[in-house]
Design a protein around this motif. Structure first.
Motif, PDB file in Angstrom:
ATOM      1  N   PRO A  75       3.659   4.617   3.186  1.00  0.00           N
ATOM      2  CA  PRO A  75       4.972   5.257   3.031  1.00  0.00           C
ATOM      3  C   PRO A  75       5.349   6.169   4.199  1.00  0.00           C
TER       4      PRO A  75
ATOM      5  N   LEU B  86       8.311  -5.624   4.008  1.00  0.00           N
ATOM      6  CA  LEU B  86       8.881  -4.288   3.812  1.00  0.00           C
ATOM      7  C   LEU B  86       8.422  -3.662   2.497  1.00  0.00           C
ATOM      8  N   SER B  87       8.356  -4.485   1.453  1.00  0.00           N
ATOM      9  CA  SER B  87       7.905  -3.961   0.150  1.00  0.00           C
ATOM     10  C   SER B  87       6.488  -3.420   0.272  1.00  0.00           C
TER      11      SER B  87
ATOM     12  N   ALA C 203       6.354  -0.176   2.368  1.00  0.00           N
ATOM     13  CA  ALA C 203       6.839   0.982   1.605  1.00  0.00           C
ATOM     14  C   ALA C 203       5.798   1.457   0.604  1.00  0.00           C
ATOM     15  N   ALA C 204       5.040   0.523   0.044  1.00  0.00           N
ATOM     16  CA  ALA C 204       4.058   0.895  -0.976  1.00  0.00           C
ATOM     17  C   ALA C 204       2.747   1.397  -0.363  1.00  0.00           C
TER      18      ALA C 204
END
Lengths: 274, 646
Positions: A246, A238-239, A242-243
């Motif tokens: 996006p 997930l990290s 998101a990066a």
């Protein structure tokens, strides 16, 4: 005790091996080990205790260990002051060169687990000795490394001193920085050991753990090790999403939000209809 | 019955080797004084000396149904004479005394000590040994000699009726052994009988401890020594045998981290490092009469704990008690729920998801009732539980989208949404949001964004809260008509604007510029304050535009859904501060809470809704004002990196 059986056994095994190896240890015998090499930050992570241990060289019982996480980008800080009846930011700074986690643990030959270290300024004494090898630990080390940019107000020497003292207090309150002058325990076989607590919000990265052995005639000696803190599984996925993506992440989030609202509406509609 | 025959053969064999057979003059047995020799030694053709002729048949019957017979014990090793002797024959306690004094003839040890028997026949491990330090019972025998005051195998296990411990009739069975020990240790049994451990045994609980669980069985040692399981250096480990055993913890409602948390306490740290004169389990909880902490008889009951600490410490403060209190969590299901944590990847910290969902449910409920997104409540709550401010504000937008969409769908079904009005507002709120972001940037560059944010909140919340409270209270008291408030003086001023449109659902015919302007202002404020803006939009719709309260609630939610979905996208793209897992935990509560809120709103009148919302708005305003005028805990703080929607 049962729940920590395997870990306790491992630690015991390592202690036995190291104790047995003490007699044959070369170059003074200083060593440092960590019971885990990789800390995985997964969904269930809520901080972790890390057991750090090793040998002290003959002739000393004074150890300083520094656990340090990689630095982060500039941190914007403000100092609050009273203006009329209100408390608001009166000075602003951007500080860079700060470690993400910085724990300094010391042994205190005259102390025990119940009492504070009776020595006066044990950190200062350690720093005086470490100065011989150009090393400094504790808040002074942070000050020497930090680069401060004044964004608004202040900028005097006293302001900066207050800023760095306050920053230390702020990070300490989060469990990310700290000095414990009576943390490291030593046994009669020349082993030192202690447990360091990594908080849930400990930063990712390669941590360096360095032990300095003080009080030796030839000057301080050191041993070091590394520890890797990495995100794992769904947390890492997930990290990264998101990066790197996006748009996808955002659409998934909004989609889930709308779907959740619609689902609840549909469920309650049925209940209301019935 | 082959076993019986073999036993009898064994008896003969032993008796054949007895002094009498050897020709030495035998002393007469007290009970057998009147017997002739041949009553017991009838000749080679007789197989039993004790049971034939009608003597001791009952006893023999019991003995032959005992564990020893079931396990086919070699009868040559266990004749009656082994315990009772031959010349003289003794009975009662004297029999055990005989076994006690004459080790060579002791009936139990030859088998229970010999490895070859134990391995082959699964005989119980070595029992009592005679070294004085082996047990308090052995030491007593050494000191006092054999008497009724000392303990032998028979005292606990019985004599003729030896049964395995698993047998419910055995005196050493776990549900009977306390009574067996208590036959000598009466006071201890009396104290134990009222304890939580005894209550467990009474219920048939197989994990509740008995005397043996803590003291051991054969090697019972004095607690004053160092080796006993009840001695100070070992008692924590003894308690941990159960209190840290996963199997026991699974079956009971015991606190899950009792031992762990003790070890982390100041007492526990000292104990782990070999300082054993600090408080251990028994010091505080007692030993025989252990009660749960909620019981007023327990020393660790909140009413008694100070007195308990004063036993060792001269001065006791609440902080000292808190420092050693353990476990911190609650036992049972509640405790388990409290310990559930999830690491939220974007927030970078771990929080209990149930707590997050509970907060979502509360805010969702308010959203359903009042038609507000709830951001003005949720963001401070998230920050309070440790979520970074930037992540709290951004994720809140996603949460508001879910909660408000749930409420909007329900209101749409009830006919409370004016879609035309809502879209007109969105046409204003999106550009308003962009302008708001620019204002945020400018304020951040100037510093003190937090301060301006709070001051703005206080002013807006104070104004809207007081206005709604006064109006609602007047209506409730009957001083104003219960009808909808209708557009105020400002609203009537907009009547002359161009682009007049009809909004049938709101029963209004006004310029479309009015809802667009309202949306624009809300967009700016939403960007500045990091919330959906419902608490500002609602009063504007009711008091300025003149939309009926229930339609304003539904339409407000519809507008909030669109605005916050857009803000969530922007936050994810620009700041990467939306935590989807945190948002899901919030949705789980908020969508359900919103439904209940909608149901509750149907039971409330418009003026009641307005008064309740006014009270909440004023409470939040009061909290913010308090933060503005009280000195902060730390003067140096991180400058807020998040805040308004970008």
């Amino acid at each position: 005790m049962t729940a920590r059986g395997p870990r306790a056994l491992l630690v015991l095994l390592v202690l036995v091996v190291l104790t047995a190896g003490a007699a044959t240890a070369q170059n003074g015998g200083e060593r440092l080990q960590v019971d885990v090499r990789r800390v995985r930050v997964s969904l269930g992570f809520s901080g972790q205790k890390v057991f750090i241990f090793g040998h002290v060289p003959e002739g000393t019982r004074r150890v300083v260990t520094v656990i340090e996480a990689p630095g982060r980008g500039p941190v914007r800080l403000m100092e609050k002051g009273r203006v009329g009846p209100f408390w608001l930011g009166v000075r602003q700074y951007a500080v860079s060169g700060l470690p993400g986690l910085y724990l300094v643990e010391l042994s205190c030959p005259g102390g025990n687990v119940l009492r504070e270290c009776p020595e006066e300024d044990p950190l200062g004494a350690a720093n005086r000795e470490l100065a011989a090898v150009g090393v400094m630990v504790g808040p002074e080390a942070i000050v020497s490394r930090a680069s401060v940019e004044v964004l608004q107000g202040g900028g005097g020497a006293r302001d900066l001193e207050r800023l760095l003292d306050g920053l230390w207090e702020l990070e300490s309150s989060l469990g990310l920085w700290g000095v414990d002058p009576n943390r490291i325990r030593l046994n009669d076989e020349g082993m030192y050991y202690f447990e360091a607590r990594l908080p849930a919000h400990a930063p990712e990265g390669k941590y360096t753990i360095t032990s300095w052995f003080l009080g030796l005639p030839a000057g301080p000696r050191s041993a070091s090790s590394e520890l890797f803190v990495r995100r794992w599984g769904l947390v890492a996925w997930l990290s990264r999403l998101a990066a790197r993506h996006p748009w996808i992440y955002a659409l998934i989030t909004v989609g889930i939000a709308l779907a959740a609202g619609w689902l609840a509406g549909a469920v309650f509609r049925r209940r209301t209809d019935h | 019955m082959p076993g019986r025959n073999v036993l009898h053969l064994g008896l003969v064999a032993v008796l054949a080797a007895s002094p009498m057979v050897a020709g030495e003059p035998p002393p007469l047995a007290p009970g057998h004084r009147d017997l002739e020799c041949r009553a017991c030694h009838p000749g080679q053709d007789r197989t039993a000396g004790c049971t034939d002729g009608g003597c001791h048949r009952d006893v023999a019957k019991v003995f032959l149904s005992s564990e020893h017979d079931r396990r086919h014990v070699d009868p040559a090793r266990l004749p009656c004479t082994a315990c009772h002797g031959s010349h003289p024959v003794v009975g009662g306690h004297a029999a055990s005394a005989l076994a006690c004094t004459n080790r060579a003839d002791r009936p139990c040890l030859p088998c229970h000590e010999a490895t070859r028997y134990r391995v082959g026949r699964r005989i119980a491990p070595p029992a009592v040994v005679d070294e004085p330090g082996a047990s308090v019972h052995a030491a007593a025998r050494q000191a006092l000699g054999c008497s009724e005051a000392t303990v032998s195998c028979f005292t606990c296990h019985g004599s003729h009726t030896i049964l395995p411990p698993a047998d419910p009739e055995s005196p050493v069975n776990r549900f009977r052994v306390n009574r067996t020990c208590g036959s000598c240790h009466e006071r201890e049994l009396e104290a134990f009988a009222v304890s939580i451990h005894a209550r467990g045994l009474e219920r048939g609980d197989r994990v509740s401890p008995t005397c043996v669980s803590c003291h051991g069985s054969h090697g019972v040692l004095a607690a004053t020594g160092l080796r006993a399981p009840t001695a100070a250096p070992k008692v924590v480990f003894t308690c941990a045998e159960c209190h840290e055993d996963p199997a026991v913890l699974r079956e009971t409602l015991l606190p899950l981290e009792a031992v762990d948390t003790y070890e982390e306490s100041l007492h526990g740290i000292a104990y782990r490092h070999g300082i054993h004169d600090v408080a251990n389990c028994a010091t505080c909880h007692g030993f025989h009469d252990v009660f749960p902490a909620a019981d007023p008889r327990s020393p660790v009951n909140p009413a008694n704990i100070r007195g308990l600490c004063l036993d060792c410490h001269e001065r006791v403060t609440p902080e000292m008690i808190e420092a050693v209190r353990h476990p911190k969590g609650r036992p049972g299901l509640r405790g388990i729920l409290e310990r559930i944590t999830v690491y939220f990847p974007i927030a970078g910290t771990s929080v209990n998801p149930l707590l997050v969902s509970g907060m979502g449910a509360l805010v969702g409920f308010l959203s359903g009732i009042f038609g507000v997104g709830g951001g003005f409540l949720m963001t401070p709550l998230l920050i309070f539980i440790g979520i970074p401010a930037a992540v709290a504000a951004a994720t809140d937008a996603a949460q508001i989208t879910a909660g408000a969409s749930s409420g909007a769908i329900s209101h749409a079904r009830l006919g409370n949404v004016d879609f035309k009005m809502g879209l007109a507002m969105v046409a204003g709120s999106w550009p308003g949001g962009w302008v708001g972001v620019q204002v945020v940037h400018a304020l951040r560059a100037m510093g003190n964004f937090d301060f301006f944010l709070k001051v703005l909140y206080v002013l807006l919340l104070g104004f809207t809260g007081i206005t709604m409270l006064v109006e609602g209270a007047r209506t409730l008291r009957g001083r104003s008509p219960s009808a909808e408030p209708g557009p105020g003086r400002l609203g009537r001023a907009f009547e002359r604007l161009p682009l007049v449109m009809s909004f049938p659902k709101s029963r209004l015919r006004i310029s479309v510029l009015v809802p667009m302007a309202a949306g624009f202002i809300v967009g700016i404020l939403a960007a500045l304050l990091g919330v959906g803006g419902g608490f500002i939009l609602m009063p504007m719709m009711i008091y300025i535009i003149g939309i009926p309260t229930l339609v304003a609630v539904g339409t407000g939610l519809f507008q909030i859904v669109l605005t916050c979905a857009w803000v969530t996208l922007q936050q994810s793209l620009t700041n990467h501060t939306v935590d989807v897992l945190l948002a899901i935990a919030l949705f789980a509560g908020s969508v359900i809470g919103a439904q209940f809120g909608v149901l509750a709103s149907r039971r409330l009148k418009g003026e009641q809704i307005r008064v309740l919302l006014a009270i909440i708005v004023l409470a939040v305003m009061g909290m913010l004002l308090y933060q503005l005028v009280t000195p902060p805990d730390l003067l140096i703080q991180f400058a807020r990196s998040g805040g308004g929607h970008r």
